[in-house]
Design an enzyme around this catalytic site. Structure first.
Site, PDB file in Angstrom:
ATOM      1  N   ARG A  54       0.838  -1.201   0.000  1.00 48.79           N
ATOM      2  CA  ARG A  54       0.000   0.000   0.000  1.00 48.79           C
ATOM      3  C   ARG A  54       0.879   1.261   0.000  1.00 48.79           C
ATOM      4  O   ARG A  54       0.608   2.225  -0.715  1.00 48.79           O
ATOM      5  CB  ARG A  54      -0.918   0.035   1.226  1.00 48.79           C
ATOM      6  CG  ARG A  54      -1.772  -1.207   1.423  1.00 48.79           C
ATOM      7  CD  ARG A  54      -3.052  -1.194   0.596  1.00 48.79           C
ATOM      8  NE  ARG A  54      -3.899  -2.322   0.928  1.00 48.79           N
ATOM      9  CZ  ARG A  54      -3.871  -3.529   0.335  1.00 48.79           C
ATOM     10  NH1 ARG A  54      -3.049  -3.750  -0.686  1.00 48.79           N
ATOM     11  NH2 ARG A  54      -4.683  -4.488   0.730  1.00 48.79           N
ATOM     12  N   GLU A 198     -13.923 -15.535   8.193  1.00 40.92           N
ATOM     13  CA  GLU A 198     -13.849 -14.904   6.868  1.00 40.92           C
ATOM     14  C   GLU A 198     -13.508 -15.918   5.786  1.00 40.92           C
ATOM     15  O   GLU A 198     -12.344 -16.249   5.583  1.00 40.92           O
ATOM     16  CB  GLU A 198     -12.791 -13.781   6.888  1.00 40.92           C
ATOM     17  CG  GLU A 198     -12.610 -13.116   5.522  1.00 40.92           C
ATOM     18  CD  GLU A 198     -11.583 -11.990   5.523  1.00 40.92           C
ATOM     19  OE1 GLU A 198     -10.879 -11.809   6.525  1.00 40.92           O
ATOM     20  OE2 GLU A 198     -11.489 -11.295   4.498  1.00 40.92           O
ATOM     21  N   LYS A 240     -17.643 -12.734   7.900  1.00 39.86           N
ATOM     22  CA  LYS A 240     -17.093 -11.745   6.964  1.00 39.86           C
ATOM     23  C   LYS A 240     -16.947 -12.387   5.596  1.00 39.86           C
ATOM     24  O   LYS A 240     -15.911 -12.981   5.277  1.00 39.86           O
ATOM     25  CB  LYS A 240     -15.749 -11.239   7.493  1.00 39.86           C
ATOM     26  CG  LYS A 240     -15.012 -10.304   6.560  1.00 39.86           C
ATOM     27  CD  LYS A 240     -13.914  -9.528   7.275  1.00 39.86           C
ATOM     28  CE  LYS A 240     -13.126  -8.685   6.268  1.00 39.86           C
ATOM     29  NZ  LYS A 240     -12.300  -7.671   6.897  1.00 39.86           N
ATOM     30  N   SER A 282     -14.293  -5.883   1.178  1.00 42.25           N
ATOM     31  CA  SER A 282     -14.519  -5.177  -0.091  1.00 42.25           C
ATOM     32  C   SER A 282     -13.820  -5.875  -1.258  1.00 42.25           C
ATOM     33  O   SER A 282     -14.270  -5.733  -2.399  1.00 42.25           O
ATOM     34  CB  SER A 282     -14.131  -3.707   0.002  1.00 42.25           C
ATOM     35  OG  SER A 282     -12.779  -3.536   0.339  1.00 42.25           O
ATOM     36  N   GLY A 283     -12.725  -6.561  -1.012  1.00 41.19           N
ATOM     37  CA  GLY A 283     -12.133  -7.481  -1.980  1.00 41.19           C
ATOM     38  C   GLY A 283     -11.695  -6.912  -3.323  1.00 41.19           C
ATOM     39  O   GLY A 283     -11.558  -7.666  -4.278  1.00 41.19           O
ATOM     40  N   GLY A 284     -11.501  -5.609  -3.425  1.00 37.88           N
ATOM     41  CA  GLY A 284     -11.084  -5.031  -4.699  1.00 37.88           C
ATOM     42  C   GLY A 284     -12.162  -4.192  -5.367  1.00 37.88           C
ATOM     43  O   GLY A 284     -11.935  -3.611  -6.433  1.00 37.88           O
ATOM     44  N   ARG A 313      -9.577  -1.839   1.962  1.00 36.52           N
ATOM     45  CA  ARG A 313      -9.311  -0.882   0.882  1.00 36.52           C
ATOM     46  C   ARG A 313     -10.467   0.069   0.633  1.00 36.52           C
ATOM     47  O   ARG A 313     -10.263   1.253   0.366  1.00 36.52           O
ATOM     48  CB  ARG A 313      -8.964  -1.646  -0.405  1.00 36.52           C
ATOM     49  CG  ARG A 313      -7.569  -2.226  -0.383  1.00 36.52           C
ATOM     50  CD  ARG A 313      -7.395  -3.339  -1.387  1.00 36.52           C
ATOM     51  NE  ARG A 313      -8.121  -4.548  -1.008  1.00 36.52           N
ATOM     52  CZ  ARG A 313      -8.201  -5.651  -1.766  1.00 36.52           C
ATOM     53  NH1 ARG A 313      -7.608  -5.667  -2.944  1.00 36.52           N
ATOM     54  NH2 ARG A 313      -8.855  -6.713  -1.342  1.00 36.52           N
TER      55      ARG A 313
HETATM   56  P1  13P Z   1     -10.598  -5.530   1.825  1.00 34.98           P
HETATM   57  O1  13P Z   1     -11.871  -4.855   2.233  1.00 34.98           O
HETATM   58  O2  13P Z   1      -9.553  -4.588   1.298  1.00 34.98           O
HETATM   59  O3  13P Z   1     -10.835  -6.721   0.960  1.00 34.98           O
HETATM   60  O4  13P Z   1      -9.909  -6.076   3.172  1.00 34.98           O
HETATM   61  C1  13P Z   1     -10.681  -6.647   4.130  1.00 34.98           C
HETATM   62  C2  13P Z   1      -9.916  -7.693   4.826  1.00 34.98           C
HETATM   63  O5  13P Z   1      -9.761  -7.659   6.030  1.00 34.98           O
HETATM   64  C3  13P Z   1      -9.381  -8.816   4.052  1.00 34.98           C
HETATM   65  O6  13P Z   1      -8.962  -9.821   4.916  1.00 34.98           O
END
Ligand code: 13P
Length: 360
Positions: A54, A198, A240, A282-284, A313
């Site tokens: 990042r 998650e 999650k 959010s995953g991208g 992100r």
């Molecule tokens: P993102 O929302 O950027 O995908 O990250 C969340 C997260 O904790 C991934 O493990």
């Protein structure tokens, strides 16, 4: 006024020292608090190498003091209050002090956001030569959880990664990861910590939204089967998941409504009603997309869990760029994060609209 006061009173009690950490009601209360009144989670648990990636995008050196300055900037943003119920941290940050010596976890607690900790130890191939991965970190986990609880963490996170591609995901990958998630969740609860489970279906690739739906449904079904068989208290868990979307390189894009309705269908078919909250990664997705999808699902309704966010992100991207390592940019970066936190709080209640973005 009364609603807010109650939320603050609950938070005070949850961080109070006399609380019995093995109290079953405590984990249920922590999980419900995190997603109360539209609140969600700020995922700031990037490992040091991920933080480096990042920082590379803004030309900032990946050293401890820069990571501290960046996280301190985030946690002091005024918009944490009322919009963020928990912050997921990496080990270094849980133990770190702000520049003036205040523990970073005291700063988030003062804003009503409970500190949480990522406890998995990353990914290894599921078998030699396989593209699929399993999450490791069960060795020594019980001792680490005890230490984290003593430092002040209230919840934990474990991420499993599931890929879509040729013959993927296999049952071996789905069930192996579900088992590890359930084992971790049981240990976390035994230590008075809420587990966030998650199972992330990666967006990478050219797969269709239907393939994403199938992978997501299989992963959720297997996960809840494992959680139940290990006796995990589902009222003291947060899920999650990723949203059901086409792959990032798919030729066929999906509308906001398609993503929202297919994600909801997969969740409704697989997630028991006792689970208090579902906080998406959010995953991208872009910042506004992630907000839009969440809002669309909450507008559709018809479920008993709180449907909220645990974005990394999609909460941080704009703030990171605005900050760019310069102390002179702190206020504007904080304003950007506060705005995103507020927009997602509205979306978690189905009350967001695009005009509110333009007002900013
Ligand atoms: P993102 O929302 O950027 O995908 O990250 C969340 C997260 O904790 C991934 O493990």
């Amino acid at each position: 006024f009364f609603k807010q006061k109650t939320a603050y009173e609950i938070h005070e009690r949850l961080v109070g020292s006399e609380m019995c950490i093995r109290d079953r009601n405590n984990i249920e209360e922590i999980a419900s608090y995190i997603v109360s009144d539209g609140k969600g989670i700020l995922a700031a648990d990037e490992s040091n190498p991920t933080c480096g990636k990042r920082f590379d995008t803004i030309g900032v050196e990946n050293i401890e003091s820069n990571r501290r300055d960046y996280r301190e900037m985030l946690f002091r943003a005024s918009g944490l209050k009322q919009n963020i119920g928990g912050v997921i941290l990496f080990d270094e940050t849980l133990r770190q002090d702000a520049k003036d010596g205040t523990p970073l976890i005291d700063i988030m607690n003062a804003a009503g956001a409970l500190p949480g900790i990522k406890v998995d130890k990353g990914l290894v191939p599921i078998s030699e030569g396989s593209d699929e991965v399993i999450t490791q970190g069960l060795d020594g986990l019980n001792d680490r959880l005890k230490e984290y609880a003593a430092i002040g963490a209230k919840f934990t996170k474990w991420r499993a990664v599931i890929k879509i591609g040729n013959d993927m995901p296999t049952d071996q990958c789905i069930d192996g990861n579900a088992d590890a998630l359930a084992e971790y969740a049981k240990l976390a609860q035994n230590n008075g910590l809420v587990p966030i489970v998650e199972p992330e279906i990666l967006m990478d690739g050219g797969h269709t939204i239907e393939q994403s739906f199938n992978a997501s449904s299989r992963a959720l079904a297997s996960l809840f089967k494992s959680l139940k068989s290990k006796g995990v208290n589902l009222k003291g868990v947060l899920l999650k998941p990723s949203m059901v979307t086409p792959g990032s390189e798919a030729t066929l894009k999906a509308s906001i409504e398609d993503v929202a309705s297919m994600t909801l269908k997969s969740l409704k078919e697989n997630v028991p009603a006792e689970v208090p909250g579902i906080t998406f990664l959010s995953g991208g997705q872009t910042e506004v997309e992630a907000t839009q999808h969440l809002d669309a699902m909450n507008k559709m309704g018809g479920f008993s869990w709180k449907l909220s966010f645990s974005y990394g992100r999609a909460l941080q991207a704009g703030a990171l760029k605005a900050w760019s390592g310069d102390a002179g940019n702190i206020f504007i970066a904080q304003d950007i994060l506060s705005h995103r936190a507020k927009m997602n709080n509205l979306a978690a209640q189905g009350e967001w609209s695009i005009d509110q973005e333009e007002e900013f």
